[in-house]
Motif scaffolding. Sequence first.
Motif, mmCIF file in Angstrom:
data_model
loop_
_atom_site.group_PDB
_atom_site.id
_atom_site.type_symbol
_atom_site.label_atom_id
_atom_site.label_comp_id
_atom_site.label_asym_id
_atom_site.label_seq_id
_atom_site.Cartn_x
_atom_site.Cartn_y
_atom_site.Cartn_z
ATOM 1 N N LYS A 264 0.951 21.430 24.060
ATOM 2 C CA LYS A 264 1.753 20.584 23.187
ATOM 3 C C LYS A 264 3.237 20.841 23.422
ATOM 4 O O LYS A 264 3.632 21.875 23.971
ATOM 5 C CB LYS A 264 1.393 20.808 21.717
ATOM 6 C CG LYS A 264 1.561 22.236 21.225
ATOM 7 C CD LYS A 264 1.068 22.347 19.783
ATOM 8 C CE LYS A 264 1.185 23.778 19.280
ATOM 9 N NZ LYS A 264 0.671 23.898 17.887
ATOM 10 N N TYR A 265 4.036 19.878 23.000
ATOM 11 C CA TYR A 265 5.473 19.926 23.228
ATOM 12 C C TYR A 265 6.239 19.641 21.947
ATOM 13 O O TYR A 265 5.755 18.923 21.066
ATOM 14 C CB TYR A 265 5.893 18.877 24.278
ATOM 15 C CG TYR A 265 5.253 19.043 25.624
ATOM 16 C CD1 TYR A 265 5.889 19.743 26.641
ATOM 17 C CD2 TYR A 265 4.009 18.472 25.894
ATOM 18 C CE1 TYR A 265 5.302 19.886 27.892
ATOM 19 C CE2 TYR A 265 3.409 18.604 27.137
ATOM 20 C CZ TYR A 265 4.062 19.318 28.132
ATOM 21 O OH TYR A 265 3.477 19.466 29.361
ATOM 22 N N GLY A 266 7.446 20.176 21.870
ATOM 23 C CA GLY A 266 8.360 19.830 20.791
ATOM 24 C C GLY A 266 9.309 18.767 21.302
ATOM 25 O O GLY A 266 9.887 18.906 22.391
ATOM 26 N N ILE B 129 5.972 17.015 17.054
ATOM 27 C CA ILE B 129 5.133 17.735 18.004
ATOM 28 C C ILE B 129 4.184 16.728 18.634
ATOM 29 O O ILE B 129 3.582 15.900 17.935
ATOM 30 C CB ILE B 129 4.327 18.846 17.303
ATOM 31 C CG1 ILE B 129 5.277 19.851 16.646
ATOM 32 C CG2 ILE B 129 3.417 19.565 18.297
ATOM 33 C CD1 ILE B 129 4.566 20.881 15.780
ATOM 34 N N HIS C 207 12.353 15.781 14.472
ATOM 35 C CA HIS C 207 11.641 16.743 15.320
ATOM 36 C C HIS C 207 10.141 16.505 15.146
ATOM 37 O O HIS C 207 9.634 16.536 14.020
ATOM 38 C CB HIS C 207 11.973 18.181 14.910
ATOM 39 C CG HIS C 207 13.420 18.538 15.035
ATOM 40 N ND1 HIS C 207 14.089 18.525 16.241
ATOM 41 C CD2 HIS C 207 14.332 18.935 14.095
ATOM 42 C CE1 HIS C 207 15.338 18.897 16.046
ATOM 43 N NE2 HIS C 207 15.510 19.150 14.754
ATOM 44 N N ASP D 40 10.812 21.963 23.268
ATOM 45 C CA ASP D 40 9.909 23.107 23.448
ATOM 46 C C ASP D 40 8.723 22.680 24.306
ATOM 47 O O ASP D 40 8.214 21.565 24.169
ATOM 48 C CB ASP D 40 9.391 23.621 22.096
ATOM 49 C CG ASP D 40 10.513 24.066 21.178
ATOM 50 O OD1 ASP D 40 11.129 25.101 21.473
ATOM 51 O OD2 ASP D 40 10.767 23.360 20.181
ATOM 52 N N ASN E 292 7.647 18.400 13.142
ATOM 53 C CA ASN E 292 7.869 19.835 13.286
ATOM 54 C C ASN E 292 8.804 20.260 12.157
ATOM 55 O O ASN E 292 10.029 20.287 12.309
ATOM 56 C CB ASN E 292 8.485 20.155 14.646
ATOM 57 C CG ASN E 292 8.614 21.646 14.885
ATOM 58 O OD1 ASN E 292 8.360 22.454 13.989
ATOM 59 N ND2 ASN E 292 9.016 22.017 16.091
#
Length: 232
Positions: free
Chosen positions: A134-136, A175, A173, A129, A186
């Motif tokens: 910010k990113y996943g 973040i 997962h 994401d 996440n």
Amino acid sequence: MNAISKLQYGNRFGDDVTKIARMSLSVAASSSDAEIAQAKYSNWFHGEDSKSEPMATSSRKFRRITAEMAVAEVAAATKENLSILGDDASDLFTSKLPVGHKMRKAIRSSILQGIPYLGTCKFGEIITDRGQDKYGVTQIFIANFDGNLDTTEGANFYNPSSREFDQMFYGVHIIVDRFGNTLGFNRNRGNNGIAFKTKDITKALYSIASVSTGLSVEALQERALSPKQAVR
């Protein structure tokens, strides 16, 4: 059971590791712990042929662990060896992933607190994401032990099943901010932030392929069966 799967940890990291397991390294608290070096070390990879198995190459590059080493030296050697295995794991999985996958190599090894010969190595990352700040990211690991993972706030993330050597693959997962700093798990994805956890390399491959392509495991399995069905 083939010859490779019968290899013990001492054959790969140094024969003297059998002595280390009996020393006072803050881990041998019982007779069963002291016998850890006698436990058979599971094969890291069970490829369909010898070319898929990177241990033959990895073992020649390992730093040996000897009985004279201090705890810090054992940890440093284990961390170095795990990085080698992680690097080979990344190459192995990448060679089998579908064209267009999004996993990139990312090597970082670490040691379990209080157990200098057990640890993990991150060998891959997949951006899932993208946000403004910010990113996943899904991180892929290999560990030289088996156990449970707990992403609960304040809990110990690693809970080894025992002090014996084993193997597992897992993905988490997380973040990260735009600078790559981890902000946390996440927990809205996977099983409370855990993408997968398995001792089966084939299941690990399908799980990684699913995250890195966006296709379901079922769709990937169907694709894998199609060529075989076509030649019947």
